[in-house]
Structure formats: structure tokens, C-alpha cells
Design a protein around this motif. Structure first.
Motif, mmCIF file in Angstrom:
data_model
loop_
_atom_site.group_PDB
_atom_site.id
_atom_site.type_symbol
_atom_site.label_atom_id
_atom_site.label_comp_id
_atom_site.label_asym_id
_atom_site.label_seq_id
_atom_site.Cartn_x
_atom_site.Cartn_y
_atom_site.Cartn_z
ATOM 1 N N GLY A 1 14.740 10.619 -4.164
ATOM 2 C CA GLY A 1 14.514 11.343 -2.921
ATOM 3 C C GLY A 1 13.081 11.768 -2.708
ATOM 4 O O GLY A 1 12.540 11.658 -1.600
ATOM 5 N N LEU B 1 19.763 11.547 1.014
ATOM 6 C CA LEU B 1 18.424 11.908 0.561
ATOM 7 C C LEU B 1 17.541 12.368 1.719
ATOM 8 O O LEU B 1 16.753 13.301 1.563
ATOM 9 C CB LEU B 1 17.778 10.720 -0.155
ATOM 10 N N ARG C 1 12.013 7.084 -2.404
ATOM 11 C CA ARG C 1 12.428 6.851 -1.014
ATOM 12 C C ARG C 1 11.228 6.507 -0.133
ATOM 13 O O ARG C 1 11.277 5.545 0.636
ATOM 14 C CB ARG C 1 13.185 8.075 -0.489
ATOM 15 N N PHE D 1 18.556 11.523 -8.571
ATOM 16 C CA PHE D 1 18.578 11.860 -7.146
ATOM 17 C C PHE D 1 17.234 12.446 -6.721
ATOM 18 O O PHE D 1 16.689 12.105 -5.661
ATOM 19 C CB PHE D 1 19.706 12.849 -6.843
ATOM 20 N N ASP D 2 16.688 13.338 -7.544
ATOM 21 C CA ASP D 2 15.392 13.937 -7.220
ATOM 22 C C ASP D 2 14.287 12.887 -7.212
ATOM 23 O O ASP D 2 13.400 12.895 -6.341
ATOM 24 C CB ASP D 2 15.047 15.029 -8.235
#
Length: 272
Positions: free
Chosen positions: A12, A75, A16, A8-9
Motif C-alpha cells: 500500500g 489499499l 502500489r 499490506f503496508d
């Protein structure tokens, strides 16, 4: 650091802005400096696909994964809170949710984590409150199959009453101590990363910094200044985070580009 949380980090903070997609080989390479093994990355990716956060796709450099629209919304919201790009205003009203809690303990814990992430604090097991409406909260509760009622309310006692309500919903003393611990732990680690450090070291240090800061998304609702205690530790911690995140960003970006380029080159060579 768990592989799923690190992904996720990674998506994001780094992927992204680069289209939200990457080959599996690049994901493995980018998480290696954090001590996350390739099997853990692949297992976490599969889990995120099942949960609707990632979609598999075929890239020129090989099999990869892109974020779903649901993940993109989450995000983007997280990034706005991590880097505080939006103004935290308050019109004096609270968003109140009274829900029928799921019977399963696991489902209750998952729901509580989601509402906490969206900035809601709990007055009791069924009543949640926030100083601003959470985006997509209706959709999330509907998807979870939770029955609920939602209200907008102002405290009859004005700001003093609102401050009392806030202190019931959140333990601001403990959140403040957590900010102080964050700075105390990170300061000596970041002091080791200088202009003589290589890009991989800077990338890993910045990644851990953002990862640690991201945990406050589940703790701190980012209350408006009018409802915060004087000399709020979160203010100094935010300045500390901003300073070092910006300092290490150029080197981290270079390392990300290096890993992505290396993956593309390897794929081209195999295709010859």
C-alpha cells in the motif's frame, strides 16, 4: 509485526505507486529490516494469494506477486484515510445496517473487523452505523453470505442526538487515549532518526510509524468535526504523523528503490 500485515503496508505505501508488483526476492529484502524472516514472508504471501489479495506472476527479475483489483481498492481506500486526502464532510445522515450475524464466532469476528475498517460502529450485535456509506459494503456483505437490510436515517434530535448515537457506537474516550499513547511511544523512537541516519534505518522507522498509524483504521471512523469532542487528540496525532512521515519519506523511497534495483541486478547476473 505480523508478516501478512506488513505486506499490506508494503504494497500500500511503497509498491502500489510503483505498479503494485514486486519479485519475491524484493519482498523478502524489504521486510528484513522489520525483523521478518524469509519463511514468514513466503507463508504470508501464499495465504494472501488464497484469500484473493495477490496474484502470482513471472517478472523479468524472477517470480513475483501483484495486487488483485480487490486489493487495489482496499489499499487505495486505506491510503486515502491514512493520509486523509479526502474531505470528511457530513450531510446529517447516518448509514444503518441491520444484519443477521453469522453463527460462527470466527465469521462474526471477521465481519466485525471488516465493518470497523469501513468506518462502522456497533449499536448492538446486529446493528451497525456510519456517518458515510462504506464503499463496497454491499459487495463485501454479499460475498460473506450475510443477510442484511440497509437504511439512510437522520436523528430526530439533530446534532445533539447524533452525538449521543456516536458515543454509543464508539468509545471516543478510549480512541482519544490511544492517539495520545501513539504519540508518546513514537516520539522518542523517531527522535533517534536524524539526517545522519542511513536510509535503511529511516525506512524501518517510517514503516513502523505507518504500521502503528494504520491500526487506527480499525478504531477511528474519522468522524466529521461536528461530532467530535473539543480538543480531540486525534488532530494533534495526525499532525505528528504527517510531519514525520513526510520527513522520512525521501530516505525510505531511496531504500525501496535500492532493494528493487538490487533484485533486478541479481536476476540479470544469474541470467548471463
Amino acid at each position: 509485526m505480523q508478516a501478512r500485515s506488513a505486506l499490506f503496508d508494503l504494497y500500500g505505501d511503497h509498491l502500489r505507486p510503483r505498479g503494485g508488483r514486486a519479485p519475491v526476492a524484493a519482498l523478502v529484502k524489504l521486510l528484513a529490516p522489520l525483523g521478518i524472516a524469509p519463511p514468514a514472508v513466503r507463508t504470508a504471501v501464499s495465504r494472501m494469494v488464497r484469500q484473493g489479495w495477490l496474484d502470482p506472476l513471472r517478472l523479468a527479475s524472477g517470480p513475483g506477486y501483484s495486487i488483485t483489483p480487490k486489493a487495489a481498492r482496499r489499499l487505495d481506500e486505506a491510503a486515502a484515510r491514512i493520509y486523509r486526502t479526502g474531505r470528511v464532510g457530513w450531510d446529517g445522515r447516518f448509514d444503518l445496517i441491520v444484519l443477521s450475524a453469522p453463527s460462527s464466532r470466527r465469521e462474526r469476528q471477521r465481519l466485525a473487523a471488516t465493518l470497523s475498517f469501513l468506518g462502522y460502529g456497533t449499536l448492538d450485535e446486529q446493528t451497525w452505523v456510519a456517518t458515510r456509506p462504506g464503499e463496497d459494503v454491499d459487495l463485501l456483505l454479499d460475498e460473506a453470505g450475510v443477510r442484511y437490510e440497509r437504511f439512510t436515517a437522520a436523528h430526530a434530535a439533530g446534532t445533539p442526538g447524533a452525538m449521543g448515537l456516536v458515543r454509543r457506537a464508539w468509545d471516543l474516550t478510549e480512541i482519544g487515549r490511544a492517539y495520545e499513547r501513539f504519540v508518546a511511544v513514537q516520539r522518542p523512537l523517531l527522535a533517534k532518526v536524524t539526517t545522519r541516519s542511513d536510509d535503511e534505518e529511516a525506512y524501518a522507522s517510517r514503516f513502523r510509524l505507518v504500521h502503528a498509524w494504520r491500526t487506527f483504521l480499525f478504531r477511528d471512523p474519522q468522524l466529521p468535526p461536528a461530532l467530535l469532542p473539543e480538543r480531540w487528540p486525534g488532530t494533534a496525532a495526525a499532525s505528528f504523523f504527517d510531519r514525520h512521515a513526510a520527513r522520512l519519506r525521501p530516505a525510505a523511497d531511496r531504500y525501496v528503490e535500492l532493494c528493487l534495483d538490487a533484485t533486478h541486478r541479481t536476476a540479470r547476473q544469474k541470467g548471463r
